[in-house]
Each structure stands twice: as C-alpha cells, then as structure tokens.
Design a protein around this motif. Structure first.
Motif, PDB file in Angstrom:
ATOM      1  N   VAL A 262     -15.289  -2.060  -4.915  1.00  0.00           N
ATOM      2  CA  VAL A 262     -14.213  -3.023  -5.150  1.00  0.00           C
ATOM      3  C   VAL A 262     -13.887  -3.707  -3.825  1.00  0.00           C
ATOM      4  N   PRO A 263     -13.276  -4.898  -3.869  1.00  0.00           N
ATOM      5  CA  PRO A 263     -12.791  -5.507  -2.628  1.00  0.00           C
ATOM      6  C   PRO A 263     -11.683  -4.665  -2.024  1.00  0.00           C
ATOM      7  N   PRO A 264     -11.625  -4.546  -0.716  1.00  0.00           N
ATOM      8  CA  PRO A 264     -10.598  -3.704  -0.100  1.00  0.00           C
ATOM      9  C   PRO A 264      -9.196  -4.286  -0.276  1.00  0.00           C
ATOM     10  N   LEU A 265      -8.228  -3.414  -0.463  1.00  0.00           N
ATOM     11  CA  LEU A 265      -6.805  -3.769  -0.528  1.00  0.00           C
ATOM     12  C   LEU A 265      -6.483  -4.718  -1.676  1.00  0.00           C
ATOM     13  N   ILE A 266      -7.304  -4.715  -2.731  1.00  0.00           N
ATOM     14  CA  ILE A 266      -7.086  -5.645  -3.827  1.00  0.00           C
ATOM     15  C   ILE A 266      -5.934  -5.202  -4.720  1.00  0.00           C
ATOM     16  N   PHE A 267      -5.603  -3.900  -4.700  1.00  0.00           N
ATOM     17  CA  PHE A 267      -4.529  -3.384  -5.555  1.00  0.00           C
ATOM     18  C   PHE A 267      -3.213  -3.193  -4.794  1.00  0.00           C
ATOM     19  N   LEU A 268      -3.285  -3.211  -3.475  1.00  0.00           N
ATOM     20  CA  LEU A 268      -2.127  -2.821  -2.667  1.00  0.00           C
ATOM     21  C   LEU A 268      -0.919  -3.710  -2.899  1.00  0.00           C
ATOM     22  N   VAL A 269      -1.135  -5.021  -3.000  1.00  0.00           N
ATOM     23  CA  VAL A 269      -0.010  -5.958  -3.100  1.00  0.00           C
ATOM     24  C   VAL A 269       0.837  -5.670  -4.327  1.00  0.00           C
ATOM     25  N   PHE A 270       0.182  -5.347  -5.445  1.00  0.00           N
ATOM     26  CA  PHE A 270       0.937  -5.075  -6.669  1.00  0.00           C
ATOM     27  C   PHE A 270       1.818  -3.838  -6.508  1.00  0.00           C
ATOM     28  N   ILE A 271       1.291  -2.816  -5.834  1.00  0.00           N
ATOM     29  CA  ILE A 271       2.077  -1.596  -5.640  1.00  0.00           C
ATOM     30  C   ILE A 271       3.212  -1.850  -4.647  1.00  0.00           C
ATOM     31  N   GLU A 272       2.923  -2.622  -3.582  1.00  0.00           N
ATOM     32  CA  GLU A 272       3.982  -2.976  -2.636  1.00  0.00           C
ATOM     33  C   GLU A 272       5.120  -3.701  -3.337  1.00  0.00           C
ATOM     34  N   ASN A 273       4.769  -4.676  -4.174  1.00  0.00           N
ATOM     35  CA  ASN A 273       5.800  -5.426  -4.890  1.00  0.00           C
ATOM     36  C   ASN A 273       6.586  -4.524  -5.842  1.00  0.00           C
ATOM     37  N   ALA A 274       5.887  -3.527  -6.427  1.00  0.00           N
ATOM     38  CA  ALA A 274       6.576  -2.615  -7.335  1.00  0.00           C
ATOM     39  C   ALA A 274       7.679  -1.864  -6.609  1.00  0.00           C
ATOM     40  N   PHE A 275       7.405  -1.429  -5.374  1.00  0.00           N
ATOM     41  CA  PHE A 275       8.436  -0.707  -4.613  1.00  0.00           C
ATOM     42  C   PHE A 275       9.473  -1.660  -4.022  1.00  0.00           C
ATOM     43  N   LYS A 276       9.022  -2.839  -3.645  1.00  0.00           N
ATOM     44  CA  LYS A 276       9.952  -3.772  -2.998  1.00  0.00           C
ATOM     45  C   LYS A 276      10.952  -4.347  -3.993  1.00  0.00           C
ATOM     46  N   HIS A 277      10.482  -4.678  -5.200  1.00  0.00           N
ATOM     47  CA  HIS A 277      11.346  -5.360  -6.166  1.00  0.00           C
ATOM     48  C   HIS A 277      11.748  -4.464  -7.344  1.00  0.00           C
ATOM     49  N   GLY A 278      11.120  -3.292  -7.482  1.00  0.00           N
ATOM     50  CA  GLY A 278      11.406  -2.462  -8.638  1.00  0.00           C
ATOM     51  C   GLY A 278      12.228  -1.232  -8.358  1.00  0.00           C
ATOM     52  N   ILE A 279      12.672  -1.066  -7.118  1.00  0.00           N
ATOM     53  CA  ILE A 279      13.443   0.116  -6.762  1.00  0.00           C
ATOM     54  C   ILE A 279      14.884  -0.289  -6.453  1.00  0.00           C
ATOM     55  N   SER A 280      15.804   0.448  -7.017  1.00  0.00           N
ATOM     56  CA  SER A 280      17.233   0.227  -6.758  1.00  0.00           C
ATOM     57  C   SER A 280      17.872   1.558  -6.357  1.00  0.00           C
ATOM     58  N   TYR A 281      18.691   1.514  -5.301  1.00  0.00           N
ATOM     59  CA  TYR A 281      19.376   2.734  -4.858  1.00  0.00           C
ATOM     60  C   TYR A 281      20.580   3.057  -5.753  1.00  0.00           C
ATOM     61  N   ARG A 282      20.970   2.113  -6.564  1.00  0.00           N
ATOM     62  CA  ARG A 282      22.145   2.324  -7.413  1.00  0.00           C
ATOM     63  C   ARG A 282      21.766   2.795  -8.812  1.00  0.00           C
ATOM     64  N   GLU A 283      20.548   2.480  -9.242  1.00  0.00           N
ATOM     65  CA  GLU A 283      20.126   2.824 -10.599  1.00  0.00           C
ATOM     66  C   GLU A 283      18.824   3.616 -10.538  1.00  0.00           C
ATOM     67  N   GLU A 284      18.576   4.370 -11.591  1.00  0.00           N
ATOM     68  CA  GLU A 284      17.310   5.095 -11.671  1.00  0.00           C
ATOM     69  C   GLU A 284      16.151   4.099 -11.781  1.00  0.00           C
ATOM     70  N   SER A 285      15.078   4.415 -11.073  1.00  0.00           N
ATOM     71  CA  SER A 285      13.932   3.498 -11.009  1.00  0.00           C
ATOM     72  C   SER A 285      12.645   4.283 -11.185  1.00  0.00           C
ATOM     73  N   PHE A 286      11.599   3.555 -11.426  1.00  0.00           N
ATOM     74  CA  PHE A 286      10.298   4.214 -11.597  1.00  0.00           C
ATOM     75  C   PHE A 286       9.179   3.264 -11.175  1.00  0.00           C
ATOM     76  N   VAL A 287       8.074   3.865 -10.743  1.00  0.00           N
ATOM     77  CA  VAL A 287       6.824   3.141 -10.441  1.00  0.00           C
ATOM     78  C   VAL A 287       5.682   3.988 -10.984  1.00  0.00           C
ATOM     79  N   SER A 288       4.851   3.379 -11.789  1.00  0.00           N
ATOM     80  CA  SER A 288       3.709   4.080 -12.382  1.00  0.00           C
ATOM     81  C   SER A 288       2.436   3.278 -12.098  1.00  0.00           C
ATOM     82  N   VAL A 289       1.445   3.946 -11.508  1.00  0.00           N
ATOM     83  CA  VAL A 289       0.184   3.295 -11.137  1.00  0.00           C
ATOM     84  C   VAL A 289      -0.965   4.061 -11.766  1.00  0.00           C
ATOM     85  N   SER A 290      -1.934   3.326 -12.306  1.00  0.00           N
ATOM     86  CA  SER A 290      -3.117   3.977 -12.883  1.00  0.00           C
ATOM     87  C   SER A 290      -4.327   3.072 -12.741  1.00  0.00           C
TER      88      SER A 290
END
Length: 361
Positions: A262-290
C-alpha cells in the motif's frame, strides 16, 4: 543521438519500404528484359540501371526526411518547407527527364513501330514523376504519424513527472501535519500526567523513525503500515481516559497481509481526523478503526463519534491532501465514501491490492 522507441520503429518502417521499392524495381527491369528477349536474371548492367534510377530518389528522401521535415516543417516554417520541397522535386524531375532522354537515344531504333497517340509526357517518365511524389507523400505521412506518437509519449512523460512531483509535495505535507498534531497531544498531556507524556515522546520517536525511513518509498508492506497504525493508536490510548474515550481496532493477521503493498501513510489522515474532530472531553467518545483484505481490494474503515465543531473551526489540509494522493495513485480504481450522521462520522476507503512478485524456486 539516442533513438526513442518510435524512432526505431520509424527507421524500420523506412527500411522495409525501401527494400520493397528495390524488389519491385528489380522485378520490373527483369520483366522488361524478358520482353526484349534478353536474359531476365540480374546482371551488372541491370544493377547499374537500378542504382541510377534510385540514386535521385534516395537523395530526395534523405534531404526531405533529415533536413526539410525536422528543420523546417517541425519548426513551423511551413512556407520555407513547401518552397524547398518543390525545388527538390524540380531538381529530381529534371534528372529523371534527362535520364529518360538519354535512355531513349541509346536504344536502337526498331525496324517497324506502330503509330502511337501523342502524349505531352511519355508514360514511363510520367510514372517516374508520380513515383517521386509518392515517396515524398509517404515520407511525410510516416514522419507526421511518428511525430504524433513522440508528442504523445512526451506529454505522458511530463504528466507522469508532474504527478510524481505533486505526489511528493502532498506526501511531504503529511509529516508536518502529523508532527503538529502529535506535539499538541504531548503538550496537553504534560500538564495532566508528565510521566505519561515522557512515554508518549518515546512512542512518538518510534513513529518518527518509521516516517523517516519507510514512508519515502512508493509502496510499503501493509504489515508495516499496520504496525505504524497500532503504535499510533497505543499513543492515543495513553492520552485519553478509557472511561471517556473508547478506542478499538481490528487488523488482519500477518498471514493475510503477506505480500500486500500500500502507499505509505495513506490511512493516517483519517485516523488523525477521527481523534482531532471526534473526541470530546465533555462527552463520551469513540474511535473504531479496521482493515479488511478481500480477494482484490484492501478495505479501510474508520468510525468516530461526531460532536459539534467549534465556531472558529477551520478545515485542515490533511483530508484534502489524501484525496489528491488517492486520485494521483489510483485514479478511478478506488472508492472513498464518507457518511455523516448526528452521532457518528464514518469513512470507508477501498483500494486495489498490489502484491509483491513471487519467484518460483
């Protein structure tokens, strides 16, 4: 000068046509000698006649193919090309006319010649003129055809070089984007848990080593990319509390990923965005990668919780870059789908499987 692939084919085409011309001319002379009750087999006299007939045609071809076409026609000097071509044709026609008159004068006069209709140009001489035009026309058509092929190859080469340069630029932008996010993560952890921040620095050094020595390649083993993602997820688990943020992952085992590239680092951006925009310190959050591997494709899925973006939020460059990278690498042979609901943000990416070549022992 080194010949391109099309120039080799062009040279072979001309060689084949000239061999055909020589063969047809020899057959014509042999037929004429047979009609004159002479031995039809080639002799020195016949070879000399063929040489004298072909000499002006070969000179015209060389002048037209190696001087007039490349130096005038292909440089858009159209008027000069047509003028020089007409002068060259006139010179060859003058030679052919003088050669025809000389041959007619050298032939013995027949005892009886039936009356023949009057023609402004004798038929043999007229055929020589037409044959000369055919040589020029055929040379022009072949030269333009192969020049078009060369132009197309050059355009494709420039497009490929431009795409590779653009791809390198996009990939170079990923590293600063990644480092910026990671440093922000470590900075936030220093105030909360300094010891864990030190562990994150060590983990980050491992990730940086991978990005420096592995990501410069065009394609890397999927197993190496998965190891990198697992290290990244472990680093994220150290930052976020388990009771507030659920981080899950599911990757294929080494047997399934064997030989897959696979091309290197092709999946990283999606996971970074998941943590950057999908995590809240005030509410329960989740990130699932497969990642799943089917017969001909690699399927990547990233699901994260969706929280309202702050008013001052500005979109980053990471997602735009990865879309451009996918278009440059795979064209229409990939699918990237995003689904947004009030509760979650889902990314599904499907890319073709590239395998390392297998060698038989």
């Amino acid at each position: 000068m080194k010949l391109t692939r099309s120039r080799h084919y062009e040279t072979l085409t001309y060689l084949g046509l000239w061999l055909l011309v020589i063969a047809l001319m020899a057959v014509g002379f042999m037929r004429q000698r047979s009609m004159e009750s002479l031995a039809p087999l080639p002799d020195l006299r016949m070879l000399c006649r063929i040489a004298l007939t072909l000499l002006p045609l070969a000179a015209l071809f060389c002048l037209h193919n190696w001087v007039l076409i490349p130096r005038l026609l292909f440089r858009n000097r159209i008027s000069a090309y047509f003028l020089c071509t007409l002068l060259a044709l006139a010179a060859v026609w003058g030679y052919q006319y003088a050669h025809f008159i000389h041959e007619v004068a050298a032939r013995p006069a027949p005892r009886f010649m039936p009356p023949a209709p009057h023609h402004p140009i004798p038929l043999p001489l007229f055929l020589d003129f037409v044959f000369t035009l055919l040589i020029i026309g055929t040379n022009l058509i072949i030269a333009l055809l192969f020049q078009r092929i060369d132009d197309r190859l050059e355009r494709e080469r420039l497009m490929k070089a431009g795409a590779e340069s653009r791809l390198s630029y996009l990939k170079a932008q990923i590293n600063p984007h990644f480092y910026m996010n990671m440093l922000n993560n470590i900075h936030g952890m220093i105030e909360i848990d300094p010891a864990k921040a030190q562990e994150m620095v060590i983990d980050m050094s491992r990730l940086m080593r991978y990005m420096l020595y592995e990501s410069g390649q065009t394609r890397i083993p999927l197993a190496s990319e998965i190891d990198f993602l697992q290290n990244y997820l472990r680093l994220m688990r150290q930052r976020y509390p388990e009771d507030k943020v659920a981080i899950t992952s599911r990757f294929p085992d080494a047997h399934q990923t064997a030989g897959v590239l696979v091309p290197p680092l092709i999946f990283l951006v999606f996971i970074e965005n998941a943590f950057k925009h999908g995590i809240s310190y005030r509410e329960e959050s989740f990130v699932s990668v497969s990642i799943n591997i089917s017969e001909n494709t690699v399927e990547f899925h990233c699901l994260n919780s969706n929280h309202p973006a702050p008013a001052n939020h500005t979109p980053g460059i990471g997602l735009s870059n990865v879309r451009q990278r996918l278009d440059l690498i795979y064209g229409e042979n990939h699918t990237l789908e995003t689904e947004i609901t009030p509760e979650a943000y889902n990314v599904n990416l499907t890319i073709p499987v590239y395998e390392t070549p297998h060698h038989n022992n």
